[in-house]
Scaffold this motif. Structure first.
Motif, PDB file in Angstrom:
ATOM      1  N   GLU A 130       2.430   2.743   0.887  1.00 38.59           N
ATOM      2  CA  GLU A 130       3.516   3.026  -0.041  1.00 38.59           C
ATOM      3  C   GLU A 130       3.659   4.544  -0.082  1.00 38.59           C
ATOM      4  O   GLU A 130       2.661   5.265  -0.120  1.00 38.59           O
ATOM      5  N   ILE A 131       4.867   5.022  -0.039  1.00 41.48           N
ATOM      6  CA  ILE A 131       5.112   6.466  -0.080  1.00 41.48           C
ATOM      7  C   ILE A 131       5.736   6.792  -1.425  1.00 41.48           C
ATOM      8  O   ILE A 131       6.544   6.015  -1.941  1.00 41.48           O
ATOM      9  N   HIS A 132       5.314   7.893  -2.027  1.00 44.02           N
ATOM     10  CA  HIS A 132       5.829   8.243  -3.352  1.00 44.02           C
ATOM     11  C   HIS A 132       6.048   9.748  -3.454  1.00 44.02           C
ATOM     12  O   HIS A 132       5.384  10.540  -2.802  1.00 44.02           O
TER      13      HIS A 132
ATOM     14  N   ILE B 210       5.499  14.654  -0.864  1.00 44.32           N
ATOM     15  CA  ILE B 210       5.259  13.212  -0.893  1.00 44.32           C
ATOM     16  C   ILE B 210       3.778  12.911  -0.719  1.00 44.32           C
ATOM     17  O   ILE B 210       3.009  13.718  -0.211  1.00 44.32           O
ATOM     18  N   GLY B 211       3.395  11.730  -1.159  1.00 49.63           N
ATOM     19  CA  GLY B 211       2.045  11.220  -0.987  1.00 49.63           C
ATOM     20  C   GLY B 211       2.113   9.812  -0.443  1.00 49.63           C
ATOM     21  O   GLY B 211       3.146   9.141  -0.533  1.00 49.63           O
ATOM     22  N   VAL B 212       1.019   9.354   0.118  1.00 54.77           N
ATOM     23  CA  VAL B 212       0.961   8.005   0.673  1.00 54.77           C
ATOM     24  C   VAL B 212      -0.217   7.279   0.048  1.00 54.77           C
ATOM     25  O   VAL B 212      -1.319   7.821  -0.039  1.00 54.77           O
ATOM     26  N   THR B 213       0.023   6.057  -0.406  1.00 57.42           N
ATOM     27  CA  THR B 213      -1.022   5.205  -0.937  1.00 57.42           C
ATOM     28  C   THR B 213      -1.240   4.069   0.050  1.00 57.42           C
ATOM     29  O   THR B 213      -0.286   3.453   0.509  1.00 57.42           O
ATOM     30  N   CYS B 214      -2.484   3.800   0.351  1.00 53.63           N
ATOM     31  CA  CYS B 214      -2.839   2.758   1.302  1.00 53.63           C
ATOM     32  C   CYS B 214      -3.698   1.735   0.571  1.00 53.63           C
ATOM     33  O   CYS B 214      -4.593   2.099  -0.189  1.00 53.63           O
ATOM     34  N   ARG B 215      -3.433   0.449   0.794  1.00 53.60           N
ATOM     35  CA  ARG B 215      -4.253  -0.601   0.164  1.00 53.60           C
ATOM     36  C   ARG B 215      -4.272  -1.818   1.072  1.00 53.60           C
ATOM     37  O   ARG B 215      -3.355  -2.022   1.867  1.00 53.60           O
TER      38      ARG B 215
END
Length: 113
Positions: A27-29, A80-85
């Motif tokens: 997810e990019i935020h 931007i930041g990236v969340t990985c799950r």
């Protein structure tokens, strides 16, 4: 179709292909204060575009994205930041699929009650 890479140990999930092989989603935020714009990344499409051997770290894939809300407002759009799950049932469905499943469950409950 595409070929997923072989997973070797010690494990290092550092490419788009390995991330997909391990069943992760991204997810990019936007990191600008007050924006909080978030979008789910289609890693398969990104892999087809830039290569499945490309790094999946934020500093390497971040240059391909920007925040459309901040760009329209004239703010810096590259923070931007990236969340990985890992993919799990509640997170892996697209919103439309999730809503269709909820409506189906409501209909089943309505018939039972």
């Amino acid at each position: 179709m595409f070929k997923l890479p072989e997973i070797t140990y010690p494990l290092a999930i550092d490419t788009i292909g390995k991330s997909l092989a391990m069943g992760e989603e991204h997810e990019i935020h936007c990191l600008n204060t007050g924006c909080h714009h978030t979008a789910r990344l289609n890693m398969v499409a990104l892999g087809h575009r830039i290569g499945f051997g490309h790094s999946c770290l934020v500093q390497d894939i971040g240059r391909y994205f920007y925040c459309s809300n901040c760009r329209q407002a004239g703010r810096p759009d590259k923070r931007i930041g990236v969340t990985c799950r890992p993919l799990t049932a509640q997170h892996s469905e697209w919103p439309r699929e999730k809503e269709a499943r909820r409506q189906q469950q409501r209909a089943v409950r309505g018939r039972a009650g």
